[in-house]
Motif scaffolding. Structure first.
Motif, PDB file in Angstrom:
ATOM      1  N   THR A 290     -19.754  12.300   4.230  1.00 31.38           N
ATOM      2  CA  THR A 290     -20.560  12.919   5.284  1.00 31.38           C
ATOM      3  C   THR A 290     -22.022  12.597   5.001  1.00 31.38           C
ATOM      4  O   THR A 290     -22.563  12.958   3.944  1.00 31.38           O
ATOM      5  CB  THR A 290     -20.361  14.448   5.323  1.00 31.38           C
ATOM      6  N   VAL A 292     -26.179  12.517   5.965  1.00 25.15           N
ATOM      7  CA  VAL A 292     -27.234  13.241   6.678  1.00 25.15           C
ATOM      8  C   VAL A 292     -27.524  12.477   7.975  1.00 25.15           C
ATOM      9  O   VAL A 292     -27.875  11.282   7.929  1.00 25.15           O
ATOM     10  CB  VAL A 292     -28.517  13.320   5.816  1.00 25.15           C
ATOM     11  N   SER A 362     -29.583  10.484  -1.830  1.00 26.45           N
ATOM     12  CA  SER A 362     -30.184  11.549  -1.016  1.00 26.45           C
ATOM     13  C   SER A 362     -29.671  11.556   0.423  1.00 26.45           C
ATOM     14  O   SER A 362     -29.995  12.466   1.190  1.00 26.45           O
ATOM     15  CB  SER A 362     -31.712  11.396  -1.006  1.00 26.45           C
ATOM     16  N   LYS A 365     -24.329  14.040   2.140  1.00 25.75           N
ATOM     17  CA  LYS A 365     -24.177  15.492   2.038  1.00 25.75           C
ATOM     18  C   LYS A 365     -22.886  15.868   1.313  1.00 25.75           C
ATOM     19  O   LYS A 365     -22.834  16.844   0.579  1.00 25.75           O
ATOM     20  CB  LYS A 365     -24.154  16.113   3.436  1.00 25.75           C
ATOM     21  N   LYS A 366     -21.835  15.056   1.516  1.00 26.81           N
ATOM     22  CA  LYS A 366     -20.527  15.404   0.940  1.00 26.81           C
ATOM     23  C   LYS A 366     -19.747  14.124   0.675  1.00 26.81           C
ATOM     24  O   LYS A 366     -19.785  13.189   1.473  1.00 26.81           O
ATOM     25  CB  LYS A 366     -19.752  16.305   1.904  1.00 26.81           C
TER      26      LYS A 366
END
Length: 382
Positions: A290, A292, A362, A365-366
């Motif tokens: 997942t 950003v 960075s 997210k997952k």
């Protein structure tokens, strides 16, 4: 004579696995001088002595060319050189390189283990000759003997420890080779291999299993032990060494053992490297990522570069197929298929994967990694 040399050079060139060319004749003299100074603390190419021409050829070739072929550290190169010289029983040269090994950071315990490792390959008498030579260097440098013990097994645990190492590196052992021996004594040899070779020698400290197996391959290269070179190629892969590392290690042996023995080992690496890995050995995984949403374009650029490099440069990476959900393009799933776990471990160390990993830290997210099992493993993706 010229024709013979041409044929030898041609054979050498055609048997080597593809690898980066690292030799630049325009500065090999300076590289030679720098390496020699680091290793021995003296000057190379002095033009002095009884055979200055041959010494110049030797030093430029070894320290100016061979020592920068492949991705090996100076510590690795000196351990390889020392075990090769110990196997050959060229003890004056071993003494010089034992000192060089200490100069580039090989610890006394590591160097002693390199010598002990030769015992199962060349026997105890020759191993003791090599240990005696290295001990002379230790004494001259004020290193107290005996060194700290490195054994990790007892009488009760050596078989179990040896079997665990043997099963990891050589599933199935050598049972088929030892079957049918007179008096059924092949079983004794099998147990010697498990309990002594792997249980008492390979389990020792100071050197990890990956380095022991790499050094063992150099001993077998020196001995021209063809059948063992084939099996130990796969043992090295199981230990985490790459075909490129094995190739560089054999080339490091070349100046000391000569072209014929080195070419034999390189041909075996090429032969085993080219064999298809059985589909049941494939490592298959789904990477569910997942991203950003605001970073999606940048992430996709990193991903595209990494996948293209992996598929182009790594034979062990069979498939990297990335998809994104239609209604949620920041949710990405990648089907990853590697020839085996060794190919996967090698992939993680490549510069292009490291660039992708560090560049996208960075942005993710997952991350969920799901190992899966193909229901029809022999079915190939067209």
């Amino acid at each position: 004579m010229k024709k013979t040399l041409f044929i030898l050079a041609f054979v050498a060139a055609t048997c080597l696995p593809t690898m980066a060319q690292t030799t630049d004749n325009t500065n090999r003299t300076e590289v030679c001088k720098e390496n020699y100074r680091t290793l021995f603390g003296g000057k190379a190419l002095t033009g002095q002595g009884t055979d200055p021409e041959m010494m110049a050829i030797l030093q430029k070739f070894i320290f100016g060319e061979v020592f920068r072929t492949g991705d090996l550290t100076l510590k690795q190169r000196e351990m390889i050189t020392c075990i090769t010289l110990a196997t050959m029983q060229t003890l004056p040269q071993l003494k010089a390189h034992a000192g060089a090994a200490l100069n580039v950071g090989v610890t006394p315990e590591e160097l002693r283990e390199v010598m002990y490792l030769t015992a199962p390959f060349i026997g105890f008498p020759k191993m003791l000759n090599a240990v005696g030579t290295v001990n002379e260097v230790f004494k001259e440098r004020g290193i107290a003997l005996p060194l700290e013990k490195q054994g990790t097994v007892t009488e009760a645990t050596r078989h179990e420890a040896g079997k665990a190492i043997q099963d990891k590196l050589y599933p199935g052992g050598i049972a088929s080779v030892m079957e049918g021996m007179p008096g059924d004594m092949g079983k004794d040899v099998e147990q010697f291999l498990t309990d002594y070779f792997f249980g008492e020698i390979y389990s020792r400290g100071a050197l990890d299993l990956q380095m022991r197996e790499l050094l063992g391959y150099c001993v077998l290269t020196t001995l021209e032990a063809e059948s063992q070179l084939q099996s130990h190629y796969h043992g090295n892969i199981h230990a985490g060494n790459t075909p490129e590392t094995l190739t560089a290690a054999v080339i490091q042996c070349l100046p000391y053992i000569g072209f014929p023995a080195a070419i034999k080992a390189l041909r075996i690496i090429k032969q085993e490297y080219a064999k298809p890995v059985p589909a049941e050995n494939n490592l298959v995984r789904l990477s569910k990522i997942t991203v950003v949403p605001a970073q999606l374009d940048a992430y996709n650029a990193f991903l595209k570069e990494e996948i293209e490099a992996s598929m182009r440069l790594e034979p062990g990476v069979l498939t990297l197929y990335a998809t994104a959900e239609k209604d949620a393009p920041h949710k990405i799933t990648i089907l990853e298929i590697y020839a085996d776990r060794a190919a996967y471990e090698s992939h993680l160390k490549t510069p292009h994967f490291q660039k992708y990993k560090q560049g996208t830290l960075s942005m993710v997210k997952k991350l969920e990694l799901v190992d899966v099992k193909p229901l029809i493993p022999e079915l190939k993706i067209k």
